[in-house]
Design an enzyme around this catalytic site. Structure first.
Site, PDB file in Angstrom:
ATOM      1  N   LYS A   1       9.006  -0.841  11.412  1.00 16.37           N
ATOM      2  CA  LYS A   1       7.926  -1.735  11.820  1.00 16.37           C
ATOM      3  C   LYS A   1       8.419  -3.177  11.732  1.00 16.37           C
ATOM      4  O   LYS A   1       8.990  -3.586  10.720  1.00 16.37           O
ATOM      5  CB  LYS A   1       6.705  -1.528  10.924  1.00 16.37           C
ATOM      6  CG  LYS A   1       5.439  -2.232  11.403  1.00 16.37           C
ATOM      7  CD  LYS A   1       4.235  -1.807  10.584  1.00 16.37           C
ATOM      8  CE  LYS A   1       2.954  -2.442  11.113  1.00 16.37           C
ATOM      9  NZ  LYS A   1       1.759  -2.000  10.362  1.00 16.37           N
TER      10      LYS A   1
ATOM     11  N   ARG B   1     -17.151   7.606  11.016  1.00 13.95           N
ATOM     12  CA  ARG B   1     -16.364   8.828  10.947  1.00 13.95           C
ATOM     13  C   ARG B   1     -16.716   9.663   9.720  1.00 13.95           C
ATOM     14  O   ARG B   1     -16.353  10.832   9.632  1.00 13.95           O
ATOM     15  CB  ARG B   1     -14.876   8.490  10.946  1.00 13.95           C
ATOM     16  CG  ARG B   1     -14.472   7.623  12.113  1.00 13.95           C
ATOM     17  CD  ARG B   1     -12.998   7.295  12.125  1.00 13.95           C
ATOM     18  NE  ARG B   1     -12.198   8.436  12.555  1.00 13.95           N
ATOM     19  CZ  ARG B   1     -10.919   8.366  12.891  1.00 13.95           C
ATOM     20  NH1 ARG B   1     -10.285   7.218  12.838  1.00 13.95           N
ATOM     21  NH2 ARG B   1     -10.257   9.432  13.269  1.00 13.95           N
TER      22      ARG B   1
ATOM     23  N   GLU C   1     -11.633   9.079   6.206  1.00 12.82           N
ATOM     24  CA  GLU C   1     -12.960   8.570   5.865  1.00 12.82           C
ATOM     25  C   GLU C   1     -13.893   9.673   5.375  1.00 12.82           C
ATOM     26  O   GLU C   1     -14.700   9.452   4.455  1.00 12.82           O
ATOM     27  CB  GLU C   1     -13.573   7.858   7.069  1.00 12.82           C
ATOM     28  CG  GLU C   1     -12.848   6.589   7.485  1.00 12.82           C
ATOM     29  CD  GLU C   1     -11.702   6.831   8.451  1.00 12.82           C
ATOM     30  OE1 GLU C   1     -11.088   5.848   8.907  1.00 12.82           O
ATOM     31  OE2 GLU C   1     -11.408   8.023   8.752  1.00 12.82           O
TER      32      GLU C   1
END
Length: 639
Positions: free
Chosen positions: A291, A405, A377
């Site tokens: 990244k 969610r 979640e």
């Protein structure tokens, strides 16, 4: 019309010629590393001007090029997970000269968006949806009798969510097998560092490149896969991989696993995917990337450079030394640490949003009371329910859009059992630049209807702290819903004082009309009320409502106006109307709130103004409903 910024062909001679992937495919493969170098430099320059998601895009430059080079997009389908990494994709698919408008009103969307481009095959913004969507596309294409290729690109961070495994389980067990390629982009990062057993397993995979080299060399040495020696070796292959490279997880689920390979070697990526493209059935390609690749500062601070404001690439992101007002997220983070010091039963949970939800300080000061459950979640909510069953006091820190969610778990596991869980809901209401996928426009509606729930919305920073203390003190489920960014700048008291449950606050006494404002809209309502001489109430509680005050206002005023940064349908204003109807009171009520539509990306201030929820918009709506108000003198506020 979207503003354009034509590329400098002298600095970017190859990228300037790529208006679509078909142009990219005209280049010889030997030129792709040079294209990658130009694209990486251009991305750094562009995001430096506009701000936006940064590190993830730098990490997939070569992968993006390889995919569009090898696959016949947009006829072939590429589905990006979440979309943080999609800026290079957008640059290569006709949005190169407009990428600097990303996140701006009428500009390029921050995530893939079907309405924006045929190359954006699936709209995203939440994680872990790519495999399900791509599998659906593959099934539909098979039914239609076409051989369109479908690729899902998912990060190892998104692989911490259960939905990804539901899709893998389905795809790997189908008969006939679907033709689907899943590219696992493994950089060991989500927004923060990844957590959990899956991360450790992929880490072991990453360290097994030597084994993979040995495996590939053995294939060449053994030759025909059907000779007796090759068959014997294949029988032992799964045992080797199980010991050193746990790819058997994917293979046991029905996917043919390839990798891990270097995700920054564009020619190797093309060669590997060219082979996989010819294979039938579900395939999983594991690529290792970094990244922030190619920008040293981003590689060194992958969290800080996940998303950035405009910056000078030569200097990097410079911290602003000037004092600023604390955000609501800051208020929550400080309150959490203070309450943890006061009550040892407090436990904090976040679904992979430590930085965004303000839990960095808490995670350092109370590491054994801090639980990052990764992008899960549903699990976060039910985990809190289990904690509450045993006498703990869990606080779930979660964005409004992500709580959607975990809604079934909130209802079924927390509310039905009337468990003592506090939800600290960040990014409630209009969020802005990230668009519809990140907006918190629905939460008052979907929380208000849940039995046993106490629901609060603060009008300022100090009230937010008081409401968090109130929700924590309540014996049962409670939620405090607050907006992104800073409030009006009210001084924050250090105490952990609570508010009387279900009691509103009259901010000013006026005549004729009473403005009933919820949460972040209170300051704008006060401005409009002062200009028109009206009563203004800070409602504070969406549930329970202040019944006594509402009945008094209904008898002393000609009309009521409800104001909220939530959709009007089923929102706080609907609760007021329902209460009056139950009491047999019929009177004029005007409901002001967010539209029955998904708002596009723009600043929070722009979207509130479009919805008529700034002071000018509120005054205009009141004057349109009650024209005589425009000529009335203003009155002084009375507490």
């Amino acid at each position: 019309m979207t503003e354009t910024f034509p590329i400098d062909a002298a600095r970017y001679p190859r990228l300037a010629r790529i208006d679509s992937p078909s142009d990219l495919r005209q280049l010889p493969i030997e030129e792709l590393p040079a294209v990658a170098e130009e694209l990486r430099t251009y991305l750094i320059e562009s995001v430096g001007k506009s701000g936006g998601h940064f590190g993830a895009g730098l990490g997939v430059i070569e992968l993006t090029i390889a995919l569009h080079y090898l696959y016949d997009t947009p006829e072939d389908r590429i589905v990006w997970d979440v979309g943080h990494q999609s800026y290079p994709h957008k640059i290569l698919t006709g949005r190169r000269d407009t990428i600097r408008t990303v996140k701006q009103k009428d500009g390029v969307a921050p995530f893939p968006k079907r309405e924006e481009s045929a190359y954006d095959t699936f709209g995203v913004g939440h994680s872990s949806t790519s495999i399900s969507a791509a599998l659906g596309m593959a099934i539909a294409n098979a039914h239609a009798g076409n051989d369109r290729k479908v690729v899902a690109v998912i990060g190892d961070g998104a692989m911490t969510a259960g939905m990804a495994y539901e899709a893998l389980n389905h795809a790997g067990g189908m008969d006939p097998e679907p033709n689907l390629l899943v590219v696992l982009n493994d950089n060991r990062m989500s927004i923060s560092e990844n957590v959990g057993g899956m991360t450790r397993m992929l880490g072991r995979m990453t360290g097994s490149r030597a084994l993979n080299a040995l495996r590939e060399g053995g294939k060449k040495l053994l030759g025909d896969k059907n000779n007796p020696t090759a068959r014997f070796v294949r029988r032992w292959e799964e045992h080797w991989k199980g010991m050193f490279v746990p790819s058997t997880l994917f293979e046991e689920m029905g996917f043919h696993y390839t990798g891990p390979i270097d995700g920054h070697d564009v020619e190797a990526l093309v060669a590997t995917m060219r082979t996989l493209k010819t294979l039938k059935g579900p395939q999983l390609l594991h690529v290792i990337t970094t990244k922030g690749k190619g920008y040293e500062l981003a590689e060194g601070d992958q969290i800080g450079y996940h998303a950035v404001s405009p910056f000078d690439p030569e200097q990097g992101v410079v911290s602003k030394a000037a004092a600023r007002k604390p955000t609501y997220t800051d208020v929550f983070g400080d309150w959490l640490c203070d309450m943890a010091a006061a009550d040892p039963k407090l436990l904090a949970i976040t679904p992979a949003m430590r930085e965004g939800s303000g839990l960095v300080r808490f995670s350092r000061e109370y590491p054994d009371r801090y639980f990052d459950v990764a992008i899960a979640e549903q699990h976060a909510v039910t985990l809190a329910a289990g904690m509450a069953c045993e006498g703990a006091k869990p606080v779930v820190a979660i964005y409004s859009t992500f709580l959607q969610r975990g809604y079934d778990q909130l209802v079924h596991d927390v509310a039905i059992q009337d468990l003592d869980v506090l939800f600290a809901i960040d990014r409630g209401g209009v969020v802005g630049p990230d668009g519809a996928t990140h907006a918190g426009n629905l939460d008052l509606s979907f929380l208000r209807c849940v039995p046993n729930m106490v629901l609060m919305a603060p009008s300022n920073e100090n009230e937010c702290r008081q409401m968090l203390s109130t929700g924590f003190a309540i014996d049962g489920p409670a939620a405090v819903r607050y907006p992104r960014g800073s409030g009006p700048g009210v001084a924050i008291e250090p105490s952990l004082a609570t508010l009387p449950v279900g009691k509103a606050e009259i901010r000013r006494r006026g005549t004729r009309i009473a403005l009933l404002a919820f949460g972040a809209i209170v300051p704008a309502a006060e401005q409009a009320g002062a200009a028109l001489g009206l009563t203004v109430v800070n409602m504070r509680f969406v549930k329970p409502l202040d019944r006594a005050l509402l009945l008094e206002l209904a008898t002393s005023h000609e009309g009521l106006v409800t104001l909220e940064d939530n959709v009007v349908a089923g929102g706080a204003g609907s609760g007021v109307a329902e209460l009056l109807a139950a009491e047999g009171i019929a009177m004029p009520i005007l409901h002001l709130g967010l539209p029955d539509a998904f708002q596009h990306h723009a600043s929070r201030e722009q979207l509130l103004a479009e919805a008529g929820l700034d002071a000018d918009g509120i005054r205009a709506a009141l004057s349109a409903r009650w024209p005589a108000l425009a000529s009335m003198p203003s009155m002084s506020a009375v507490g």
